[in-house]
Each structure stands twice: as structure tokens, then as C-alpha cells.
Design a protein around this motif. Sequence first.
Motif, PDB file in Angstrom:
ATOM      1  N   LYS A 102       9.689   0.179   6.787  1.00  0.00           N
ATOM      2  CA  LYS A 102      10.241   1.310   6.321  1.00  0.00           C
ATOM      3  C   LYS A 102       9.363   2.243   5.815  1.00  0.00           C
ATOM      4  N   LYS A 103       8.305   1.886   5.056  1.00  0.00           N
ATOM      5  CA  LYS A 103       7.419   2.709   4.187  1.00  0.00           C
ATOM      6  C   LYS A 103       5.987   2.337   4.356  1.00  0.00           C
ATOM      7  N   ALA A 104       5.086   3.418   4.720  1.00  0.00           N
ATOM      8  CA  ALA A 104       3.668   3.013   4.927  1.00  0.00           C
ATOM      9  C   ALA A 104       2.968   4.185   4.317  1.00  0.00           C
ATOM     10  N   GLY A 105       1.793   4.164   4.017  1.00  0.00           N
ATOM     11  CA  GLY A 105       0.814   5.173   3.601  1.00  0.00           C
ATOM     12  C   GLY A 105      -0.883   4.459   3.770  1.00  0.00           C
ATOM     13  N   HIS A 106      -1.851   5.476   3.292  1.00  0.00           N
ATOM     14  CA  HIS A 106      -3.073   4.678   3.219  1.00  0.00           C
ATOM     15  C   HIS A 106      -3.854   5.176   2.298  1.00  0.00           C
ATOM     16  N   ALA A 107      -4.744   4.358   2.074  1.00  0.00           N
ATOM     17  CA  ALA A 107      -5.621   4.591   0.742  1.00  0.00           C
ATOM     18  C   ALA A 107      -7.145   5.149   0.983  1.00  0.00           C
ATOM     19  N   GLY A 108      -7.011   6.575   1.727  1.00  0.00           N
ATOM     20  CA  GLY A 108      -8.080   7.131   1.790  1.00  0.00           C
ATOM     21  C   GLY A 108      -8.258   7.748   3.331  1.00  0.00           C
ATOM     22  N   THR A 109      -8.272   8.737   3.524  1.00  0.00           N
ATOM     23  CA  THR A 109      -8.688   9.236   5.013  1.00  0.00           C
ATOM     24  C   THR A 109     -10.104   9.163   5.475  1.00  0.00           C
ATOM     25  N   LEU A 110     -10.251   8.782   6.857  1.00  0.00           N
ATOM     26  CA  LEU A 110     -11.255   8.838   7.583  1.00  0.00           C
ATOM     27  C   LEU A 110     -11.130   9.836   8.626  1.00  0.00           C
ATOM     28  N   ASP A 111     -12.283  10.404   8.745  1.00  0.00           N
ATOM     29  CA  ASP A 111     -12.171  11.339   9.901  1.00  0.00           C
ATOM     30  C   ASP A 111     -11.948  10.727  11.169  1.00  0.00           C
ATOM     31  N   VAL A 169      -3.959   0.035   4.606  1.00  0.00           N
ATOM     32  CA  VAL A 169      -2.826   0.711   5.017  1.00  0.00           C
ATOM     33  C   VAL A 169      -1.909  -0.114   3.877  1.00  0.00           C
ATOM     34  N   ALA A 170      -1.064   0.585   3.230  1.00  0.00           N
ATOM     35  CA  ALA A 170      -0.256   0.209   2.182  1.00  0.00           C
ATOM     36  C   ALA A 170       1.158   0.328   2.704  1.00  0.00           C
ATOM     37  N   LEU A 171       1.881  -0.921   2.417  1.00  0.00           N
ATOM     38  CA  LEU A 171       3.243  -1.125   2.862  1.00  0.00           C
ATOM     39  C   LEU A 171       4.244  -1.102   1.842  1.00  0.00           C
ATOM     40  N   GLY A 172       5.165  -0.605   1.960  1.00  0.00           N
ATOM     41  CA  GLY A 172       6.534  -0.737   1.106  1.00  0.00           C
ATOM     42  C   GLY A 172       6.010  -0.455  -0.619  1.00  0.00           C
ATOM     43  N   GLU A 173       6.296  -1.422  -1.390  1.00  0.00           N
ATOM     44  CA  GLU A 173       6.079  -1.278  -2.864  1.00  0.00           C
ATOM     45  C   GLU A 173       4.531  -1.147  -3.074  1.00  0.00           C
ATOM     46  N   ALA A 174       3.715  -1.393  -2.006  1.00  0.00           N
ATOM     47  CA  ALA A 174       2.228  -1.506  -2.098  1.00  0.00           C
ATOM     48  C   ALA A 174       2.020   0.052  -2.309  1.00  0.00           C
ATOM     49  N   THR A 175       2.678   0.962  -1.660  1.00  0.00           N
ATOM     50  CA  THR A 175       2.230   2.338  -1.743  1.00  0.00           C
ATOM     51  C   THR A 175       2.190   2.742  -3.185  1.00  0.00           C
ATOM     52  N   LYS A 176       2.794   2.243  -4.017  1.00  0.00           N
ATOM     53  CA  LYS A 176       2.780   2.416  -5.525  1.00  0.00           C
ATOM     54  C   LYS A 176       1.306   2.540  -6.229  1.00  0.00           C
ATOM     55  N   THR A 177       0.459   1.523  -5.489  1.00  0.00           N
ATOM     56  CA  THR A 177      -0.782   1.174  -6.032  1.00  0.00           C
ATOM     57  C   THR A 177      -1.733   2.149  -5.197  1.00  0.00           C
ATOM     58  N   VAL A 178      -1.624   2.858  -4.344  1.00  0.00           N
ATOM     59  CA  VAL A 178      -2.626   3.573  -3.679  1.00  0.00           C
ATOM     60  C   VAL A 178      -3.652   4.278  -4.385  1.00  0.00           C
ATOM     61  N   PRO A 179      -3.010   4.893  -5.523  1.00  0.00           N
ATOM     62  CA  PRO A 179      -3.990   5.769  -6.412  1.00  0.00           C
ATOM     63  C   PRO A 179      -4.980   5.003  -6.987  1.00  0.00           C
ATOM     64  N   PHE A 180      -4.835   3.708  -7.092  1.00  0.00           N
ATOM     65  CA  PHE A 180      -5.934   2.985  -7.844  1.00  0.00           C
ATOM     66  C   PHE A 180      -6.917   2.526  -6.913  1.00  0.00           C
ATOM     67  N   VAL A 181      -6.473   2.309  -5.531  1.00  0.00           N
ATOM     68  CA  VAL A 181      -7.669   2.049  -4.500  1.00  0.00           C
ATOM     69  C   VAL A 181      -8.289   3.346  -4.289  1.00  0.00           C
ATOM     70  N   THR A 182      -7.766   4.494  -4.392  1.00  0.00           N
ATOM     71  CA  THR A 182      -8.265   5.802  -3.987  1.00  0.00           C
ATOM     72  C   THR A 182      -9.392   5.885  -5.011  1.00  0.00           C
ATOM     73  N   ASP A 183      -9.150   5.720  -6.112  1.00  0.00           N
ATOM     74  CA  ASP A 183     -10.177   6.013  -7.062  1.00  0.00           C
ATOM     75  C   ASP A 183     -11.230   4.799  -7.279  1.00  0.00           C
ATOM     76  N   ALA A 184     -11.061   3.886  -6.643  1.00  0.00           N
ATOM     77  CA  ALA A 184     -12.214   2.756  -6.672  1.00  0.00           C
ATOM     78  C   ALA A 184     -13.472   3.320  -5.912  1.00  0.00           C
ATOM     79  N   LEU A 185     -14.560   2.643  -6.107  1.00  0.00           N
ATOM     80  CA  LEU A 185     -15.727   2.776  -5.355  1.00  0.00           C
ATOM     81  C   LEU A 185     -15.500   2.469  -3.924  1.00  0.00           C
ATOM     82  N   LYS A 186     -16.154   2.949  -3.058  1.00  0.00           N
ATOM     83  CA  LYS A 186     -16.303   2.914  -1.719  1.00  0.00           C
ATOM     84  C   LYS A 186     -17.600   3.064  -1.016  1.00  0.00           C
ATOM     85  N   ALA A 187     -18.067   2.142   0.017  1.00  0.00           N
ATOM     86  CA  ALA A 187     -19.389   2.305   0.661  1.00  0.00           C
ATOM     87  C   ALA A 187     -19.075   2.712   1.925  1.00  0.00           C
ATOM     88  N   TYR A 188     -20.219   3.359   2.356  1.00  0.00           N
ATOM     89  CA  TYR A 188     -20.387   4.125   3.845  1.00  0.00           C
ATOM     90  C   TYR A 188     -21.729   3.910   4.382  1.00  0.00           C
TER      91      TYR A 188
END
Length: 301
Positions: free
Chosen positions: A38-47, A56-75
Amino acid sequence: MARRRKGRDISGWLVVDKPAGLTSNAVVNKVRWALDAKKAGHAGTLDPEATGTLAVALGEATKTVPFVTDALKAYDFTVTLGAATNTDDAEGEVIATSDLRPSDDEIKEALHAFVGDISQVPPQFSAVKIDGERAYKRARDGEEMEIAARPLFVESLLLLDRPDADHIRLEMVCGKGGYVRSIARDLGRALGCLGHVHHLRRTWSGPFEAAKGISFAQIEEMARTPELEQFLLPLELGLADLPEVRATAEGAARLRHGNPGMVIAQGLDYGEDCWASFEGQPVAVGSYRGGELHPSRVFNL
């Protein structure tokens, strides 16, 4: 009357190793369809041409997206030296060239200026908004814009390889809001040789790793089958950077209604962010205040 969104109430994370040629939203839409969610979103756009970790967050996990977005990431990315493009990557038009090629030592020395708390101007072709309109839309019309610099924390930026005189391979670990294309552009300018991104891969984002992700082809193959659900990760992984506290039975009941609830915690400071669980299930995330959790998000599982 608002139209009811179709799909199942399914919660958790699906880590996708995104292929080149697809937008992040296209991947999210495919995951939502494949799991009939029913519901989905992602934690940080890629070109579109970038590959790697798309959580990809599903359902209630979408409420935790900001915490993943704020975390460190590697490229892990490759920069082509000697040419600047209007998009700061290989998809754009070459707008300037240079015959200068810096040495490895000169490159390593220049990288120091891009570590720590830096300011970064997003690319002209980016999703930042200028007077309410996406910058890339204006750039496509040939308009050049003044885009304000934004703060970025870069934990590390390393030279991994120099396959030939025209290309360098780098690894960057950074915080929220980083544009790898801007790093390539600005590094090329600092070296006097110009540069743009040739290849870009996000190897990990917060607790999620591309190496452990599912491919887009696998999603298509297992769509609408129970096998795909076996790749789902628990909602609480999105809260990996926050401490966990245990809610009492009464506290959990109050938290589920959005009220402060009693929790059992050790070593937390007053006002510290944390998340509460009860009988193995996440209940809420919020601020710890003297034996109680004051919720900012409640999970309906």
C-alpha cells in the motif's frame, strides 16, 4: 471522499542494488507493485545513471526514512579528468576541456580540502528548488542559475585507483545532501584540469549495503510471489543509529495512542532520541525524558 489506496499493509525494508538507467522513483514503484504494498518510499535519491544501494521503505518503515537519510553513506565513483560538462557527469555536454593532468600526489593533496565540514554548490541539473521550480527544469531550458552553497559533512575522501591518466577512482563517505557530481566538478577546478563523474555507485547507506541488496531483475522475476518477501528486512533497521529502550506494558499502550509512556532505559541523557520496543516489536520513536518516551512517530504494527 478520498480514494482509498490499494495494496497490502506490509512493513519493512527492501534493499535494492539499483541498476543504471532507472530513476529511484521507478524502482520504488516496481517494488510497491511487486509486493502489492500500500505504501512505499526510498531513503535517498540516486541519479538515473548511478547504481548501488537504494533502500526502499514499505508501510510503517516509511516513518523511519529520515533517520536513514541522515546517516552516513559511501560512494565509489570514477572521475574523468580534462573535461567539464553542463551536468557534471558523463550524460551532459562538454563545455570546457584541459590538457593538464595532475600527478597522484597532487590529487591526494587536493582531496584534503574536501574533507570535514565543507560548503557545496549543487549541480545546475539537480532536484533543488529555485523559486519553487526544480533546477534541472530551468537548466534544460538553457537557463544558468545562482544556486546557494549548502553545508556537507565529508568523513573521508580517498584516491583508490588511477587506471589511466584521464581517470581517477575515489571513495567518499559523507552525510546527508552530498552531490558526488559537485565533488568531481570542484575537484577538477581545484586541480586546474576540470572533471566530471564518469561512473557512480553508492556502496552503502546507513545500515544498508548494495552487496546484500536484491537486483532489479530478481524483483521482476519474483514479483507477486512469497519468495520476494523473504528479502524483506525488519522496520527497526531504519533506527539502527538510535538507542533502543524497552516499554512497559502500560507504557506501550500509551505510546501506541501517541502519549508519553514509561520505558526502561540505561545510560540515556534527558532529551536524547531513541526508540521503544515491546515484546520484540517497535512501538515508537521519540525523545527520552526521565523514564518516559515522548513519541514523535508511532508504529501501527
